[in-house]
Design a protein around this motif. Structure first.
Motif, mmCIF file in Angstrom:
data_model
loop_
_atom_site.group_PDB
_atom_site.id
_atom_site.type_symbol
_atom_site.label_atom_id
_atom_site.label_comp_id
_atom_site.label_asym_id
_atom_site.label_seq_id
_atom_site.Cartn_x
_atom_site.Cartn_y
_atom_site.Cartn_z
ATOM 1 N N MET A 133 0.828 -1.206 0.000
ATOM 2 C CA MET A 133 0.000 0.000 0.000
ATOM 3 C C MET A 133 0.864 1.257 0.000
ATOM 4 O O MET A 133 0.845 2.029 -0.945
ATOM 5 N N THR A 134 1.634 1.485 1.073
ATOM 6 C CA THR A 134 2.424 2.720 1.130
ATOM 7 C C THR A 134 3.914 2.453 1.188
ATOM 8 O O THR A 134 4.705 3.387 1.243
ATOM 9 N N GLY A 161 8.472 2.833 -16.155
ATOM 10 C CA GLY A 161 8.814 3.203 -14.792
ATOM 11 C C GLY A 161 8.418 2.092 -13.835
ATOM 12 O O GLY A 161 7.749 1.135 -14.215
ATOM 13 N N VAL A 162 8.866 2.240 -12.601
ATOM 14 C CA VAL A 162 8.446 1.313 -11.545
ATOM 15 C C VAL A 162 8.016 2.152 -10.351
ATOM 16 O O VAL A 162 8.557 3.228 -10.103
ATOM 17 N N SER A 163 7.042 1.652 -9.632
ATOM 18 C CA SER A 163 6.510 2.412 -8.510
ATOM 19 C C SER A 163 6.343 1.520 -7.300
ATOM 20 O O SER A 163 5.947 0.360 -7.430
ATOM 21 N N ASN A 164 6.636 2.107 -6.137
ATOM 22 C CA ASN A 164 6.549 1.376 -4.872
ATOM 23 C C ASN A 164 7.514 0.190 -4.857
ATOM 24 O O ASN A 164 7.138 -0.932 -4.514
ATOM 25 N N VAL A 165 8.763 0.481 -5.220
ATOM 26 C CA VAL A 165 9.777 -0.579 -5.317
ATOM 27 C C VAL A 165 10.938 -0.319 -4.355
ATOM 28 O O VAL A 165 11.200 0.815 -3.960
ATOM 29 N N ASN A 166 11.638 -1.391 -4.037
ATOM 30 C CA ASN A 166 12.890 -1.262 -3.291
ATOM 31 C C ASN A 166 14.070 -1.370 -4.273
ATOM 32 O O ASN A 166 13.853 -1.560 -5.496
ATOM 33 N N ALA A 167 15.285 -1.255 -3.754
ATOM 34 C CA ALA A 167 16.461 -1.234 -4.642
ATOM 35 C C ALA A 167 16.591 -2.531 -5.428
ATOM 36 O O ALA A 167 16.955 -2.518 -6.614
ATOM 37 N N ALA A 168 16.277 -3.665 -4.788
ATOM 38 C CA ALA A 168 16.411 -4.954 -5.485
ATOM 39 C C ALA A 168 15.411 -5.042 -6.639
ATOM 40 O O ALA A 168 15.731 -5.542 -7.732
ATOM 41 N N GLN A 169 14.222 -4.539 -6.431
ATOM 42 C CA GLN A 169 13.208 -4.589 -7.497
ATOM 43 C C GLN A 169 13.575 -3.648 -8.645
ATOM 44 O O GLN A 169 13.356 -3.968 -9.817
ATOM 45 N N LEU A 170 14.152 -2.475 -8.308
ATOM 46 C CA LEU A 170 14.609 -1.571 -9.365
ATOM 47 C C LEU A 170 15.705 -2.257 -10.190
ATOM 48 O O LEU A 170 15.672 -2.231 -11.430
ATOM 49 N N ALA A 171 16.647 -2.893 -9.497
ATOM 50 C CA ALA A 171 17.741 -3.571 -10.214
ATOM 51 C C ALA A 171 17.187 -4.686 -11.102
ATOM 52 O O ALA A 171 17.639 -4.869 -12.246
ATOM 53 N N GLU A 172 16.207 -5.387 -10.603
ATOM 54 C CA GLU A 172 15.600 -6.479 -11.374
ATOM 55 C C GLU A 172 14.968 -5.924 -12.660
ATOM 56 O O GLU A 172 15.143 -6.480 -13.752
ATOM 57 N N ALA A 173 14.246 -4.803 -12.532
ATOM 58 C CA ALA A 173 13.620 -4.195 -13.709
ATOM 59 C C ALA A 173 14.681 -3.739 -14.710
ATOM 60 O O ALA A 173 14.545 -3.943 -15.928
ATOM 61 N N GLN A 183 8.659 5.888 -9.006
ATOM 62 C CA GLN A 183 7.681 6.669 -8.230
ATOM 63 C C GLN A 183 7.425 5.948 -6.907
ATOM 64 O O GLN A 183 6.815 4.903 -6.860
ATOM 65 N N ASN A 184 7.977 6.514 -5.845
ATOM 66 C CA ASN A 184 7.883 5.926 -4.506
ATOM 67 C C ASN A 184 7.408 6.953 -3.517
ATOM 68 O O ASN A 184 7.493 8.157 -3.764
ATOM 69 N N ARG A 185 7.001 6.482 -2.359
ATOM 70 C CA ARG A 185 6.766 7.415 -1.257
ATOM 71 C C ARG A 185 8.132 7.831 -0.726
ATOM 72 O O ARG A 185 8.980 6.972 -0.468
ATOM 73 N N TYR A 186 8.354 9.135 -0.545
ATOM 74 C CA TYR A 186 9.720 9.593 -0.319
ATOM 75 C C TYR A 186 10.287 9.220 1.045
ATOM 76 O O TYR A 186 11.471 8.929 1.175
ATOM 77 N N ALA A 187 9.431 9.146 2.055
ATOM 78 C CA ALA A 187 9.883 9.113 3.443
ATOM 79 C C ALA A 187 11.302 8.587 3.710
ATOM 80 O O ALA A 187 12.149 9.333 4.159
ATOM 81 N N PRO A 205 8.398 11.467 -6.082
ATOM 82 C CA PRO A 205 7.800 11.092 -4.796
ATOM 83 C C PRO A 205 6.283 11.251 -4.832
ATOM 84 O O PRO A 205 5.788 12.322 -5.175
ATOM 85 N N TYR A 206 5.586 10.164 -4.519
ATOM 86 C CA TYR A 206 4.136 10.364 -4.409
ATOM 87 C C TYR A 206 3.819 10.862 -3.008
ATOM 88 O O TYR A 206 4.664 10.824 -2.128
ATOM 89 N N PHE A 207 2.600 11.404 -2.856
ATOM 90 C CA PHE A 207 2.242 12.142 -1.636
ATOM 91 C C PHE A 207 3.254 13.277 -1.387
ATOM 92 O O PHE A 207 3.775 13.438 -0.271
ATOM 93 N N PRO A 208 3.575 14.100 -2.391
ATOM 94 C CA PRO A 208 4.582 15.150 -2.180
ATOM 95 C C PRO A 208 4.159 16.193 -1.145
ATOM 96 O O PRO A 208 5.015 16.888 -0.602
#
Ligand SMILES: NC(=O)c1ccc[n+]([C@@H]2O[C@H](COP(=O)([O-])OP(=O)(O)OC[C@H]3O[C@@H](n4cnc5c(N)ncnc54)[C@H](OP(=O)(O)O)[C@@H]3O)[C@@H](O)[C@H]2O)c1
Length: 282
Positions: A133-134, A161-173, A183-187, A205-208
């Motif tokens: 979700m977030t 693009g990829v959204s709501n991903v971690n570093a491993a998922q970005l590397a996989e893509a 596009q991720n939540r920035y926190a 960052p979503y929810f900017p």
């Protein structure tokens, strides 16, 4: 001085201050549909003010009000420099409540539905919106991202693009096809932002503005805002844009007044200390 544009995927020049379309349909997850006429007016004004990056999704809908349809009604035939980014992955109920995630074999029809509702022959940017979700749920996105990569090869999508991903998922893509935007939540995402900056990937960052769920640091922002004759929201957006030249802001609003306020943040000049990151807390 803050650089105002970004070359998305290396070839689409967009203004870093864009627009998120989710709030055109409702102001909250369970709020009533908003007035479509106002949504159309907000979109037209956004483009008049220089916005040329609109973030949307087929699942941004509430009752009969659908973001993609508002965008088509407001803005087509589209200006050549307008970039519309969509997301696929979540499956909504007819009312727009998210109820699960698409299987790989369902993704093509979701992209085709976006093309139809937006009245486009191809989409400039499509994110695979991964599970969670977030924050990212983790797990492989390879099979689903490969489907989008195939649609890109076929000319239905220009950039991925990829959204709501971690570093491993970005590397996989990235192993499968070039990634133009995350596009991720920035926190807590500072590491991934740095990685995007190095790789020429846009970080969105979503929810900017905190998404209406995380308060802005009003006390700190208001002091700077008073000096500049600006608002706290404007200082927050200017600070966000100052974090990285690869960061694109997509504040969402269904209000003409808020839109004008948000876009004007582009012209604020912050002093060095004032541009410290002001991430909304969780
Ligand atoms: N990838 C994802 O998982 C994901 C998740 C969420 C969102 N998104 C994208 O990110 C975009 C931005 O996120 P968001 O719209 O949820 O949240 P946001 O931009 O952080 O905040 C929007 C909220 O702030 C209010 N607002 C906007 N401008 C304001 C201003 N100047 N003064 C006071 N309040 C203001 C809006 O109300 P009003 O409408 O009344 O102005 C709305 O309640 C979305 O539109 C969507 O495109 C992506």
């Amino acid at each position: 001085m803050t650089i105002k544009t970004f070359a998305l995927g290396g070839d689409l020049t967009i203004n870093r201050l864009g627009f998120g379309a989710m709030r055109l349909v409702a102001d909250s997850v369970d709020g009533p549909p908003r007035d479509p006429g106002t949504g159309i007016a907000v979109l037209r004004r956004a483009v008049e003010l220089g916005v040329n990056h609109i973030d949307t999704a087929g699942f941004y809908r509430r009752g009969a009000v659908q973001a993609n349809e508002l965008i088509r009604r407001a803005l087509s035939p589209y200006r050549d420099d307008l970039v519309i980014a969509s997301k696929v992955g979540p499956l909504p109920t007819p009312d727009g409540v998210l109820s699960g995630h698409a299987r790989p074999d369902q993704l093509r029809s979701l992209v085709e539905a976006d093309l139809r509702s937006l009245g486009l022959d191809w989409l400039d940017l499509v994110y695979l919106r991964a599970d969670g979700m977030t924050e990212p749920a983790g797990g492989s996105i390879a099979e689903r991202f490969a489907v989008l990569a195939e649609l890109r090869e076929q000319g239905l999508i220009r950039h991925l693009g990829v959204s709501n991903v971690n570093a491993a998922q970005l590397a996989e893509a990235q192993e499968i096809a070039p990634v133009a935007a995350v596009q991720n939540r920035y926190a807590d995402d500072v590491g991934l932002l740095a990685e995007c900056e190095d790789a020429g990937i846009a970080y969105v960052p979503y929810f900017p503005l905190g998404g209406g769920v995380s308060p802005l640091d009003a006390e700190r922002l208001s002091a700077i805002a008073a000096r500049l004759g600006a608002t706290a929201v404007q200082v927050h957006l200017a600070s966000l844009l100052a974090i990285s030249p690869s960061l694109l802001a997509i504040p969402g609003t269904g209000s003409l007044d808020h839109l004008e306020e948000n876009v004007a943040a582009n012209d604020l000049s912050l002093d060095d200390g004032e541009a410290d990151p002001v991430t909304p807390s969780r």
